[in-house]
Design a protein around this motif. Structure first.
Motif, PDB file in Angstrom:
ATOM      1  N   VAL A   1      -3.843 -11.711  -0.228  1.00 51.69           N
ATOM      2  CA  VAL A   1      -3.807 -12.207  -1.609  1.00 51.69           C
ATOM      3  C   VAL A   1      -3.140 -11.183  -2.529  1.00 51.69           C
ATOM      4  O   VAL A   1      -2.293 -11.531  -3.370  1.00 51.69           O
ATOM      5  N   VAL A   2      -3.513  -9.905  -2.360  1.00 51.41           N
ATOM      6  CA  VAL A   2      -2.969  -8.846  -3.219  1.00 51.41           C
ATOM      7  C   VAL A   2      -1.467  -8.705  -3.008  1.00 51.41           C
ATOM      8  O   VAL A   2      -0.675  -8.645  -3.974  1.00 51.41           O
ATOM      9  N   VAL A   3      -1.032  -8.683  -1.745  1.00 56.22           N
ATOM     10  CA  VAL A   3       0.382  -8.471  -1.447  1.00 56.22           C
ATOM     11  C   VAL A   3       1.224  -9.648  -1.932  1.00 56.22           C
ATOM     12  O   VAL A   3       2.289  -9.461  -2.539  1.00 56.22           O
ATOM     13  N   VAL A   4       0.745 -10.861  -1.663  1.00 57.30           N
ATOM     14  CA  VAL A   4       1.519 -12.045  -2.052  1.00 57.30           C
ATOM     15  C   VAL A   4       1.616 -12.179  -3.571  1.00 57.30           C
ATOM     16  O   VAL A   4       2.668 -12.530  -4.113  1.00 57.30           O
ATOM     17  N   SER A   5       0.533 -11.881  -4.278  1.00 55.74           N
ATOM     18  CA  SER A   5       0.515 -12.094  -5.725  1.00 55.74           C
ATOM     19  C   SER A   5       0.962 -10.882  -6.528  1.00 55.74           C
ATOM     20  O   SER A   5       1.577 -11.037  -7.596  1.00 55.74           O
ATOM     21  N   LEU A   6       0.685  -9.673  -6.046  1.00 57.22           N
ATOM     22  CA  LEU A   6       0.964  -8.466  -6.835  1.00 57.22           C
ATOM     23  C   LEU A   6       1.890  -7.468  -6.149  1.00 57.22           C
ATOM     24  O   LEU A   6       2.393  -6.549  -6.792  1.00 57.22           O
ATOM     25  N   GLY A   7       2.076  -7.605  -4.834  1.00 56.18           N
ATOM     26  CA  GLY A   7       2.883  -6.636  -4.102  1.00 56.18           C
ATOM     27  C   GLY A   7       2.011  -5.605  -3.403  1.00 56.18           C
ATOM     28  O   GLY A   7       0.780  -5.679  -3.431  1.00 56.18           O
ATOM     29  N   TYR A   8       2.662  -4.626  -2.799  1.00 56.65           N
ATOM     30  CA  TYR A   8       1.936  -3.650  -1.979  1.00 56.65           C
ATOM     31  C   TYR A   8       1.281  -2.526  -2.790  1.00 56.65           C
ATOM     32  O   TYR A   8       0.280  -1.954  -2.364  1.00 56.65           O
ATOM     33  N   GLN A   9       1.809  -2.191  -3.954  1.00 58.75           N
ATOM     34  CA  GLN A   9       1.295  -1.039  -4.699  1.00 58.75           C
ATOM     35  C   GLN A   9      -0.196  -1.131  -5.029  1.00 58.75           C
ATOM     36  O   GLN A   9      -0.941  -0.170  -4.799  1.00 58.75           O
ATOM     37  N   PRO A  10      -0.688  -2.253  -5.585  1.00 62.36           N
ATOM     38  CA  PRO A  10      -2.121  -2.329  -5.893  1.00 62.36           C
ATOM     39  C   PRO A  10      -3.017  -2.209  -4.661  1.00 62.36           C
ATOM     40  O   PRO A  10      -4.197  -1.867  -4.782  1.00 62.36           O
ATOM     41  N   LEU A  11      -2.455  -2.495  -3.490  1.00 61.24           N
ATOM     42  CA  LEU A  11      -3.232  -2.429  -2.255  1.00 61.24           C
ATOM     43  C   LEU A  11      -3.761  -1.021  -2.008  1.00 61.24           C
ATOM     44  O   LEU A  11      -4.919  -0.836  -1.597  1.00 61.24           O
ATOM     45  N   PHE A  12      -2.931  -0.020  -2.274  1.00 68.02           N
ATOM     46  CA  PHE A  12      -3.339   1.365  -2.025  1.00 68.02           C
ATOM     47  C   PHE A  12      -4.412   1.822  -3.007  1.00 68.02           C
ATOM     48  O   PHE A  12      -5.353   2.529  -2.632  1.00 68.02           O
ATOM     49  N   GLY A  13      -4.312   1.409  -4.275  1.00 62.08           N
ATOM     50  CA  GLY A  13      -5.345   1.747  -5.247  1.00 62.08           C
ATOM     51  C   GLY A  13      -6.670   1.092  -4.915  1.00 62.08           C
ATOM     52  O   GLY A  13      -7.737   1.706  -5.055  1.00 62.08           O
ATOM     53  N   LEU A  14      -6.627  -0.151  -4.450  1.00 69.71           N
ATOM     54  CA  LEU A  14      -7.833  -0.860  -4.047  1.00 69.71           C
ATOM     55  C   LEU A  14      -8.508  -0.159  -2.864  1.00 69.71           C
ATOM     56  O   LEU A  14      -9.737  -0.011  -2.827  1.00 69.71           O
ATOM     57  N   ALA A  15      -7.712   0.286  -1.897  1.00 70.11           N
ATOM     58  CA  ALA A  15      -8.250   0.983  -0.733  1.00 70.11           C
ATOM     59  C   ALA A  15      -8.928   2.289  -1.134  1.00 70.11           C
ATOM     60  O   ALA A  15     -10.011   2.628  -0.647  1.00 70.11           O
ATOM     61  N   PHE A  16      -8.321   3.026  -2.052  1.00 71.31           N
ATOM     62  CA  PHE A  16      -8.901   4.284  -2.521  1.00 71.31           C
ATOM     63  C   PHE A  16     -10.244   4.042  -3.211  1.00 71.31           C
ATOM     64  O   PHE A  16     -11.238   4.742  -2.951  1.00 71.31           O
ATOM     65  N   ALA A  17     -10.321   3.050  -4.086  1.00 66.68           N
ATOM     66  CA  ALA A  17     -11.559   2.751  -4.817  1.00 66.68           C
ATOM     67  C   ALA A  17     -12.687   2.363  -3.859  1.00 66.68           C
ATOM     68  O   ALA A  17     -13.844   2.770  -4.040  1.00 66.68           O
ATOM     69  N   SER A  18     -12.359   1.591  -2.836  1.00 62.06           N
ATOM     70  CA  SER A  18     -13.359   1.173  -1.865  1.00 62.06           C
ATOM     71  C   SER A  18     -13.930   2.374  -1.113  1.00 62.06           C
ATOM     72  O   SER A  18     -15.137   2.457  -0.855  1.00 62.06           O
ATOM     73  N   CYS A  19     -13.077   3.326  -0.774  1.00 61.53           N
ATOM     74  CA  CYS A  19     -13.540   4.526  -0.074  1.00 61.53           C
ATOM     75  C   CYS A  19     -14.451   5.378  -0.958  1.00 61.53           C
ATOM     76  O   CYS A  19     -15.456   5.930  -0.491  1.00 61.53           O
TER      77      CYS A  19
END
Length: 420
Positions: free
Chosen positions: A388-406
């Motif tokens: 959902v993130v990649v299709v709608s927003l691209g790859y960049q927000p994916l890395f920030g989301l991963a960091f917050a989850s950790c």
């Protein structure tokens, strides 16, 4: 009383339990067999196969296949673990289930290789996930069964070496064999799975369980416990579960799309991205092995678990955020280095921590199966969330989301009280 006499009457310090080197080494090699499946098929073969089937929907199809496989494995592992705990045989409680998982997993891999549609790939991968995940769960149950708590982090470190070797070795194997044929790549993976798990059961046979007391009668309460352990009654287990879930959710949102990130975000060609996978894996292996060796032994010597798990989780999060700032192959290598250091430490200590907060040693495999939900559920959520993130927003927000989850995962480790 004089100082001399006081010293003479003082009880000697308890000796540290000895490590069974044959068991530890064999367990590590068995772990290689399980994780080579996820390194080869989970990281490379499925992505390549689904791209060949439908290049325009590769991301969505990969998300569906990975998610469905993870759901089925999540539900199956506690059930398989319960039957293992209740098994009474001359081969012990774990051996029959380890061998069954190896054989069923190998058949599933061959079926996946022969699949030509997304549906048949998904069904076959579900078989693989159920079998290999459950076999790996039986191997994890060997720790509380046969390894003293005081040395579990050291043994877990060796098991973690097997995990790294399997994941990275699987990526090398897949990258090398895919050009020669999908069936050869899947078949070699299946052969390694069967050989390593069979070798473990022969070299380190389980203690016969025929003389153990009969298992508890099946009841509705016991069946409910297959997927639910009360957070109020066992808060330490609940916090450890949640911390693992959040870390792996962040981790899988990035690693599950690694091939596509190299192609579509970093900008490498298809063949270049495939060649870069082993390079990234080699960096993870080198840093992870170093971290495993140091952190496992250090954790046992200090008698501490939580500081290592927290530091490892934060380090993994930092690594996952690097490609956001450095969108290049160099950034991916830095991500691999930091992630390897963190994941190596995490692999060594997290399993030891989990085994020390289990609600019941008698139901170790079942309870570890519940803990395994924290490892499998992110495989369900992460592909869908990442898609959902990649299709709608691209790859960049994916890395920030991963960091917050950790970061959230690290914070969940703090309230654990029974383990320091």
């Amino acid at each position: 009383m004089t100082k001399t006499s006081a010293a003479a009457t003082r009880a000697p310090a308890p000796s540290r339990p000895r490590i069974d080197r044959r068991l530890t080494t064999s367990l590590g090699f068995a772990q290689v067999g399980c994780y080579v499946v996820w390194g080869a098929a989970g990281s490379v073969l499925l992505a390549r196969q689904l791209e060949d089937i439908d290049p325009t929907r590769k991301e969505a199809n990969l998300a569906v296949v990975m998610a469905v496989g993870a759901v089925v494995a999540t539900l199956a592992q506690p059930v398989w673990g319960m039957f293992s705990d209740r098994t009474r045989s001359r081969f012990g409680r774990r051996t029959p289930h380890i061998l069954a998982g190896a054989l069923l997993g190998a058949l599933g891999l061959i079926a996946t290789a022969l699949s030509s549609t997304v549906l048949t790939v998904a069904v076959s991968w579900c078989v693989v996930q159920v079998a290999v995940t459950s076999a790996a769960g039986m191997l994890n149950a060997v720790l509380p069964d046969r390894v003293p708590a005081a040395v579990r982090a050291t043994v877990s470190a060796v098991v973690g070496l097997g995990t790294f070797a399997g994941l990275v070795g699987g990526q090398f194997l897949a990258a090398a064999l895919v050009p020669r044929g999908t069936l050869l790549a899947y078949g070699t993976t299946a052969l390694l799975l069967v050989l390593t798990l069979t070798a473990f059961t022969v070299i380190c046979p389980d203690t016969p369980s025929t003389g153990e007391r009969p298992p508890r009668q099946l009841s509705l309460r016991l069946l409910c416990g297959l997927v639910w352990i009360s957070p109020r009654k066992y808060p330490d287990f609940a916090w450890a579960f949640l911390g693992r879930l959040l870390l792996l959710l962040g981790y899988h949102t990035v690693t599950g799309y690694q091939l596509y990130i190299l192609q579509d975000y970093i900008g490498l060609g298809r063949d270049q991205a495939l060649e870069a996978i082993p390079l990234v894996g080699a960096v993870v292996l080198a840093t992870g092995v170093a971290s495993l060796i140091v952190c496992g032994r250090l954790s046992d010597r200090m008698g501490r678990r939580k500081p290592f798990v927290i530091a490892a989780t934060l380090l993994i999060g930092l690594g996952l955020s690097v490609p956001l700032l450095v969108p290049s192959l160099t950034g991916m290598l830095l991500y691999a280095a930091l992630g390897g250091l963190g994941f190596g430490c995490y692999q060594a200590v997290d399993v030891a921590l989990i085994t020390q907060v289990l609600p019941s040693q008698e139901d170790a495999a079942k309870d570890l199966g519940v803990a395994g939900i924290a490892a499998h559920l992110p495989q369900v959520l992460a592909p869908a969330l990442a898609g959902v993130v990649v299709v709608s927003l691209g790859y960049q927000p994916l890395f920030g989301l991963a960091f917050a989850s950790c970061v959230l995962g690290a914070l969940c480790t703090l309230p654990i009280k029974s383990v320091t």
